[in-house]
Scaffold this active site. Structure first.
Site, PDB file in Angstrom:
ATOM      1  N   SER A   1       1.169  -1.467   0.078  1.00  0.00           N
ATOM      2  CA  SER A   1      -0.068   0.112  -0.026  1.00  0.00           C
ATOM      3  C   SER A   1       1.092   1.255   0.222  1.00  0.00           C
ATOM      4  CB  SER A   1      -0.849  -0.153   1.099  1.00  0.00           C
ATOM      5  OG  SER A   1      -2.003   0.637   1.129  1.00  0.00           O
ATOM      6  N   MET A   2       0.797   2.078   0.523  1.00  0.00           N
ATOM      7  CA  MET A   2       1.913   2.931   1.266  1.00  0.00           C
ATOM      8  C   MET A   2       3.122   3.508   0.839  1.00  0.00           C
ATOM      9  SD  MET A   2       1.784   6.055   4.043  1.00  0.00           S
ATOM     10  CE  MET A   2       3.337   5.150   5.225  1.00  0.00           C
TER      11      MET A   2
END
Length: 261
Positions: A99-100
């Protein structure tokens, strides 16, 4: 005399140190996540792959350290911390981000290539390509809206977020990280020249469509591969760990077997 804390000491957690690993894998967590996210994966990959789990400031044992509010600052500091782990006398270093963390890992890979020390591989998980854009504003929601987002993605048990003390500990970290990733903009020409990329995604991930994930191919001049996990969402790794372990180890072995150009 007190021992000086280095950048690597602050950032890198080695949950299962290996005396003679074939590879090292630096792992970057999702928004709101911490180094402990990869504790189980570290145990599964060792001893041939030693996981360096990256601890962002502002959480767990770094709770007193100020947050970093943008992705590039995270990448700058993480890159400096990894410099001592990279070089001709060190084991090959690959990067894995979810994700991030996938975007942070990509930015770290760009910095490594600029230093002439390319990662052996970049694994990007549960994240659309840097050049794709959604006008997301989760960071601007009130606390209840932020909790709704966390529960929808399935990364935290609802009963944890029902505890007010835990909410007050978790939500500032999540809001900071959402600010960092939602305000990130990929710079023109941000393309890896020598680092192969493998993208991993659940087929029902609300944060990344398959077309958005395929666009990672535009961010490397080396090989690109896509692995889709069926009947899986954003945190597919929780249920598909065996497959991820096989994919990572198999990919690293294949990379090592390919002669350098």
């Amino acid at each position: 005399m007190a021992q000086m804390t280095t950048a690597a000491d602050a950032w890198v957690r080695r949950f299962h140190p290996s005396r003679d690993p074939r590879w090292r894998l630096a792992c970057f967590a999702h928004a709101g996540g911490a180094a402990s996210t990869y504790h189980r994966l570290s145990a599964r990959l060792g001893p041939s792959v030693e996981v360096l789990s990256m601890q962002y400031p502002g959480r767990h044992d770094r709770r007193a350290d100020p947050f970093l509010t943008d992705v590039r600052s995270m990448a700058d500091q993480a890159h400096r911390a990894l410099l001592s782990r990279t070089g001709p006398q060190q084991r090959p270093l690959a990067l894995f981000g979810h994700s991030m963390g996938a975007t942070v890992a990509f930015e770290v890979a760009l910095r490594m290539e600029a230093e002439g020390l390319s990662p052996t591989h970049l694994f990007v998980s549960g994240r659309r390509a840097p050049s794709t854009y959604r006008d997301e504003r989760v960071r601007l929601r009130d606390d209840n809206g932020l909790v709704d987002e966390i529960i929808e993605l399935g990364g935290t048990q609802p009963e944890v977020l029902a505890d007010e003390a835990l909410r007050q500990m978790i939500l500032p970290v999540v809001r900071n990280d959402y600010t960092a990733i939602e305000t990130y903009r990929c710079l023109p020409g941000a393309v890896l020249r020598r680092t192969p990329v493998t993208a991993l995604v659940g087929d029902s991930d609300p944060k990344a469509t398959l077309d958005e994930v395929r666009t990672w191919a535009d961010h490397t001049r080396a090989a690109f591969a896509l692995r889709v996990f069926e009947d899986s969402g954003h945190f597919y790794l929780d249920d598909r760990e065996d497959e991820v372990v096989d994919l990572v180890t198999g990919t690293l072995r294949a990379d090592r077997a390919v002669p350098a150009s």
